[in-house]
Write a protein that holds these residues in place. Sequence first.
Motif, PDB file in Angstrom:
ATOM      1  N   GLY A   1       0.801  -1.217   0.000  1.00 44.69           N
ATOM      2  CA  GLY A   1       0.000   0.000   0.000  1.00 44.69           C
ATOM      3  C   GLY A   1       0.832   1.265   0.000  1.00 44.69           C
ATOM      4  N   THR A   2       0.194   2.347   0.423  1.00 43.88           N
ATOM      5  CA  THR A   2       0.850   3.647   0.506  1.00 43.88           C
ATOM      6  C   THR A   2       0.648   4.202   1.900  1.00 43.88           C
ATOM      7  OG1 THR A   2      -1.105   4.902  -0.141  1.00 43.88           O
ATOM      8  CG2 THR A   2       0.307   4.111  -1.931  1.00 43.88           C
ATOM      9  N   ASN A   3       1.390   5.223   2.231  1.00 45.19           N
ATOM     10  CA  ASN A   3       1.268   5.850   3.552  1.00 45.19           C
ATOM     11  C   ASN A   3      -0.091   6.513   3.748  1.00 45.19           C
ATOM     12  OD1 ASN A   3       3.839   5.052   4.194  1.00 45.19           O
ATOM     13  ND2 ASN A   3       4.765   6.991   3.611  1.00 45.19           N
ATOM     14  N   CYS A   4      -0.606   7.165   2.707  1.00 48.23           N
ATOM     15  CA  CYS A   4      -1.820   7.962   2.895  1.00 48.23           C
ATOM     16  C   CYS A   4      -3.121   7.202   2.656  1.00 48.23           C
ATOM     17  CB  CYS A   4      -1.778   9.210   2.017  1.00 48.23           C
ATOM     18  SG  CYS A   4      -1.781   8.873   0.260  1.00 48.23           S
ATOM     19  N   ALA A   5      -3.110   6.138   1.873  1.00 50.66           N
ATOM     20  CA  ALA A   5      -4.377   5.484   1.562  1.00 50.66           C
ATOM     21  C   ALA A   5      -4.370   3.974   1.738  1.00 50.66           C
ATOM     22  CB  ALA A   5      -4.795   5.829   0.130  1.00 50.66           C
ATOM     23  N   GLY A   6      -3.342   3.428   2.313  1.00 48.45           N
ATOM     24  CA  GLY A   6      -3.310   1.989   2.543  1.00 48.45           C
ATOM     25  C   GLY A   6      -3.184   1.179   1.263  1.00 48.45           C
ATOM     26  N   THR A   7      -3.569  -0.082   1.356  1.00 45.63           N
ATOM     27  CA  THR A   7      -3.440  -0.967   0.215  1.00 45.63           C
ATOM     28  C   THR A   7      -4.595  -0.790  -0.768  1.00 45.63           C
ATOM     29  OG1 THR A   7      -4.590  -2.724   1.384  1.00 45.63           O
ATOM     30  CG2 THR A   7      -2.196  -2.731   1.531  1.00 45.63           C
ATOM     31  N   ILE A   8      -4.327  -1.114  -2.021  1.00 45.81           N
ATOM     32  CA  ILE A   8      -5.374  -1.047  -3.034  1.00 45.81           C
ATOM     33  C   ILE A   8      -6.400  -2.144  -2.710  1.00 45.81           C
ATOM     34  CG2 ILE A   8      -4.228  -2.583  -4.697  1.00 45.81           C
ATOM     35  CD1 ILE A   8      -5.136  -0.605  -6.881  1.00 45.81           C
ATOM     36  N   PRO A   9      -7.690  -1.815  -2.694  1.00 45.87           N
ATOM     37  CA  PRO A   9      -8.699  -2.805  -2.300  1.00 45.87           C
ATOM     38  C   PRO A   9      -8.829  -3.921  -3.333  1.00 45.87           C
ATOM     39  CG  PRO A   9      -9.736  -0.745  -2.980  1.00 45.87           C
ATOM     40  CD  PRO A   9      -8.265  -0.517  -2.996  1.00 45.87           C
ATOM     41  N   TYR A  10      -8.940  -5.149  -2.836  1.00 44.72           N
ATOM     42  CA  TYR A  10      -9.083  -6.304  -3.724  1.00 44.72           C
ATOM     43  C   TYR A  10      -9.785  -7.430  -2.992  1.00 44.72           C
ATOM     44  CZ  TYR A  10      -5.269  -8.753  -1.316  1.00 44.72           C
ATOM     45  OH  TYR A  10      -4.495  -9.396  -0.378  1.00 44.72           O
ATOM     46  N   ALA A  11     -10.216  -8.419  -3.762  1.00 45.33           N
ATOM     47  CA  ALA A  11     -10.804  -9.634  -3.206  1.00 45.33           C
ATOM     48  C   ALA A  11     -10.053 -10.808  -3.809  1.00 45.33           C
ATOM     49  CB  ALA A  11     -12.287  -9.720  -3.568  1.00 45.33           C
ATOM     50  N   LYS A  12      -9.965 -11.874  -3.055  1.00 49.59           N
ATOM     51  CA  LYS A  12      -9.361 -13.093  -3.562  1.00 49.59           C
ATOM     52  C   LYS A  12     -10.469 -14.134  -3.611  1.00 49.59           C
ATOM     53  CE  LYS A  12      -4.907 -15.197  -3.486  1.00 49.59           C
ATOM     54  NZ  LYS A  12      -3.623 -15.285  -2.802  1.00 49.59           N
ATOM     55  N   ILE A  13     -10.837 -14.518  -4.827  1.00 51.85           N
ATOM     56  CA  ILE A  13     -11.954 -15.422  -5.045  1.00 51.85           C
ATOM     57  C   ILE A  13     -11.427 -16.654  -5.768  1.00 51.85           C
ATOM     58  CG2 ILE A  13     -14.222 -15.670  -6.131  1.00 51.85           C
ATOM     59  CD1 ILE A  13     -14.279 -12.501  -6.082  1.00 51.85           C
ATOM     60  N   GLY A  14     -11.527 -17.794  -5.131  1.00 50.08           N
ATOM     61  CA  GLY A  14     -11.031 -19.021  -5.744  1.00 50.08           C
ATOM     62  C   GLY A  14      -9.557 -18.958  -6.075  1.00 50.08           C
ATOM     63  N   GLY A  15      -8.789 -18.253  -5.255  1.00 50.89           N
ATOM     64  CA  GLY A  15      -7.354 -18.125  -5.477  1.00 50.89           C
ATOM     65  C   GLY A  15      -6.983 -17.066  -6.508  1.00 50.89           C
ATOM     66  N   LYS A  16      -7.976 -16.391  -7.075  1.00 52.28           N
ATOM     67  CA  LYS A  16      -7.714 -15.357  -8.080  1.00 52.28           C
ATOM     68  C   LYS A  16      -7.991 -13.984  -7.494  1.00 52.28           C
ATOM     69  CE  LYS A  16      -8.764 -18.444 -11.839  1.00 52.28           C
ATOM     70  NZ  LYS A  16      -9.497 -18.685 -13.062  1.00 52.28           N
ATOM     71  N   VAL A  17      -7.102 -13.047  -7.773  1.00 50.78           N
ATOM     72  CA  VAL A  17      -7.234 -11.684  -7.270  1.00 50.78           C
ATOM     73  C   VAL A  17      -8.137 -10.899  -8.211  1.00 50.78           C
ATOM     74  CG1 VAL A  17      -5.980  -9.555  -6.763  1.00 50.78           C
ATOM     75  CG2 VAL A  17      -4.975 -11.759  -6.163  1.00 50.78           C
ATOM     76  N   ARG A  18      -9.119 -10.201  -7.631  1.00 48.94           N
ATOM     77  CA  ARG A  18     -10.035  -9.355  -8.387  1.00 48.94           C
ATOM     78  C   ARG A  18     -10.135  -7.999  -7.698  1.00 48.94           C
ATOM     79  NH1 ARG A  18      -9.032 -12.503 -11.702  1.00 48.94           N
ATOM     80  NH2 ARG A  18     -10.397 -14.035 -12.657  1.00 48.94           N
ATOM     81  N   PHE A  19     -10.344  -6.968  -8.500  1.00 57.09           N
ATOM     82  CA  PHE A  19     -10.434  -5.600  -8.007  1.00 57.09           C
ATOM     83  C   PHE A  19     -11.790  -5.026  -8.401  1.00 57.09           C
ATOM     84  CE2 PHE A  19      -6.096  -6.680  -9.038  1.00 57.09           C
ATOM     85  CZ  PHE A  19      -5.372  -6.247  -7.945  1.00 57.09           C
ATOM     86  N   ARG A  20     -12.548  -4.533  -7.423  1.00 60.40           N
ATOM     87  CA  ARG A  20     -13.827  -3.878  -7.735  1.00 60.40           C
ATOM     88  C   ARG A  20     -13.495  -2.490  -8.288  1.00 60.40           C
ATOM     89  NH1 ARG A  20     -19.289  -4.499  -6.085  1.00 60.40           N
ATOM     90  NH2 ARG A  20     -18.666  -6.077  -4.585  1.00 60.40           N
ATOM     91  N   ARG A  21     -13.904  -2.247  -9.522  1.00 59.02           N
ATOM     92  CA  ARG A  21     -13.520  -1.019 -10.221  1.00 59.02           C
ATOM     93  C   ARG A  21     -13.905   0.246  -9.448  1.00 59.02           C
ATOM     94  NH1 ARG A  21     -16.144   2.193 -13.170  1.00 59.02           N
ATOM     95  NH2 ARG A  21     -17.880   0.767 -13.432  1.00 59.02           N
ATOM     96  N   THR A  22     -15.091   0.289  -8.877  1.00 56.76           N
ATOM     97  CA  THR A  22     -15.521   1.492  -8.155  1.00 56.76           C
ATOM     98  C   THR A  22     -14.686   1.727  -6.900  1.00 56.76           C
ATOM     99  OG1 THR A  22     -17.247   0.213  -7.038  1.00 56.76           O
ATOM    100  CG2 THR A  22     -17.886   1.443  -9.034  1.00 56.76           C
ATOM    101  N   GLU A  23     -14.257   0.647  -6.240  1.00 58.73           N
ATOM    102  CA  GLU A  23     -13.409   0.785  -5.049  1.00 58.73           C
ATOM    103  C   GLU A  23     -12.014   1.263  -5.430  1.00 58.73           C
ATOM    104  OE1 GLU A  23     -14.365   0.600  -1.812  1.00 58.73           O
ATOM    105  OE2 GLU A  23     -16.357   0.448  -2.710  1.00 58.73           O
ATOM    106  N   VAL A  24     -11.504   0.792  -6.565  1.00 60.21           N
ATOM    107  CA  VAL A  24     -10.208   1.262  -7.060  1.00 60.21           C
ATOM    108  C   VAL A  24     -10.302   2.753  -7.388  1.00 60.21           C
ATOM    109  CG1 VAL A  24      -8.516   1.085  -8.936  1.00 60.21           C
ATOM    110  CG2 VAL A  24      -9.463  -0.987  -7.892  1.00 60.21           C
ATOM    111  N   ASP A  25     -11.414   3.172  -8.002  1.00 58.16           N
ATOM    112  CA  ASP A  25     -11.614   4.593  -8.306  1.00 58.16           C
ATOM    113  C   ASP A  25     -11.572   5.435  -7.030  1.00 58.16           C
ATOM    114  OD1 ASP A  25     -11.865   4.101 -11.029  1.00 58.16           O
ATOM    115  OD2 ASP A  25     -14.068   4.099 -10.985  1.00 58.16           O
ATOM    116  N   LYS A  26     -12.270   4.978  -5.999  1.00 61.82           N
ATOM    117  CA  LYS A  26     -12.276   5.713  -4.721  1.00 61.82           C
ATOM    118  C   LYS A  26     -10.875   5.758  -4.122  1.00 61.82           C
ATOM    119  CE  LYS A  26     -16.963   4.302  -3.528  1.00 61.82           C
ATOM    120  NZ  LYS A  26     -17.753   3.447  -2.629  1.00 61.82           N
ATOM    121  N   TRP A  27     -10.180   4.634  -4.167  1.00 62.83           N
ATOM    122  CA  TRP A  27      -8.827   4.556  -3.615  1.00 62.83           C
ATOM    123  C   TRP A  27      -7.897   5.513  -4.359  1.00 62.83           C
ATOM    124  CZ3 TRP A  27      -4.049   2.953  -5.488  1.00 62.83           C
ATOM    125  CH2 TRP A  27      -3.077   2.702  -4.525  1.00 62.83           C
TER     126      TRP A  27
END
Length: 81
Positions: free
Chosen positions: A45-71
């Motif tokens: 992550g970063t000092n000011c906003a932490g790690t980029i939000p993600y989910a791990k589903i079935g061993g695969k990393v996925r990123f919710r686009r709207t959460e990435v936009d907010k981050w």
Amino acid sequence: MPDQQKKEKKIDVIAIQSKVWLNTEELIEYTGLSRSEIHRLRIKGTNCAGTIPYAKIGGKVRFRRTEVDKWMEKHTVREAI
């Protein structure tokens, strides 16, 4: 880059913008960040906003686009005029 490749890339970006969940390749295209940078932001992550939000589903990393936009919005630099 030939015109056909430009059209295909533009179509991909439009398709990505309509998706809810992105895989790493789509996130690279969407943000312009490198694979290693996305991995670092996901783990450390970063000092000011932490790690980029993600989910791990079935061993695969996925990123919710709207959460990435907010981050990413937390990283927007507004310079004083």
